[in-house]
Design an enzyme around this catalytic site. Structure first.
Site, mmCIF file in Angstrom:
data_model
loop_
_atom_site.group_PDB
_atom_site.id
_atom_site.type_symbol
_atom_site.label_atom_id
_atom_site.label_comp_id
_atom_site.label_asym_id
_atom_site.label_seq_id
_atom_site.Cartn_x
_atom_site.Cartn_y
_atom_site.Cartn_z
ATOM 1 N N ALA A 35 2.755 -1.970 1.135
ATOM 2 C CA ALA A 35 3.768 -3.066 0.910
ATOM 3 C C ALA A 35 5.096 -2.967 1.353
ATOM 4 O O ALA A 35 6.156 -3.359 0.771
ATOM 5 C CB ALA A 35 3.940 -3.610 -0.414
ATOM 6 N N CYS A 36 5.323 -2.324 2.619
ATOM 7 C CA CYS A 36 6.695 -2.016 3.067
ATOM 8 C C CYS A 36 6.982 -2.684 4.431
ATOM 9 O O CYS A 36 5.837 -2.988 5.109
ATOM 10 C CB CYS A 36 6.653 -0.413 3.287
ATOM 11 S SG CYS A 36 8.054 0.259 4.228
ATOM 12 N N GLY A 37 8.133 -3.055 4.687
ATOM 13 C CA GLY A 37 8.536 -3.687 6.237
ATOM 14 C C GLY A 37 7.917 -2.858 7.101
ATOM 15 O O GLY A 37 7.732 -3.267 8.266
#
Length: 161
Positions: A35-37
């Protein structure tokens, strides 16, 4: 002096893995999160893996929940997410801490062997990457913003040796 091949790991399925099994291969070791950019980098990592694995290249991904709690899932969640969204076929390992008192010994070694900007050893964020020579020594450290495709020339240079 230790090499990455001296360290144990645990697979995403919870099985012990001796990194010595990768002796003689060029590795890209990455701390990852779902769930990271930078999560879309999974696709670029998979492309590198498909492009170079027949030449002795492996991507080893170590999920980490230390940065913004961006990897909260269970091992099953992580595996399903990576396969469904990015077609990941390279090895995924159990979640690790990369910083702090509980940092995994492999990650302690990587950070010490290849410090970051201004000599700091701390991992700054998800998708920090370490390129490993066939002898298990650390060749390069890359920032999270470094896209996998930007590493291709360095991989090719190590595979040619």
């Amino acid at each position: 002096m230790s090499t990455v091949f001296d360290f144990p790991a645990v697979s995403l399925a919870g099985q012990p893995v001796h990194l010595a099994q990768y002796d003689g291969k060029v590795l890209l070791i990455v701390n990852t999160a779902s769930a990271c950019g930078f999560t879309p980098q999974y696709a670029g990592l998979e492309r590198l893996y498909q492009r170079y694995r027949a030449q002795g290249f492996e991507v080893l991904a170590f999920p980490c929940n230390q940065f913004g709690a961006q990897e909260p899932g269970t091992p099953a969640d992580i595996g399903a997410f990576c396969e469904k969204n990015f077609g990941v076929t390279f090895p995924l390992f159990a979640k690790v801490d990369v910083n702090g008192a509980a940092a995994d010994p492999l990650w302690q070694h990587l950070k010490h062997a290849a410090p970051g900007v201004l000599g700091t050893e701390a991992i700054k964020w998800n998708f920090t990457k370490f390129l490993i020579r066939r002898d298990g020594s650390v060749a390069h450290r890359y920032a999270p913003a470094t896209r996998p495709e930007e590493i291709a020339a360095d991989i090719e240079a190590l595979l040619a040796k």
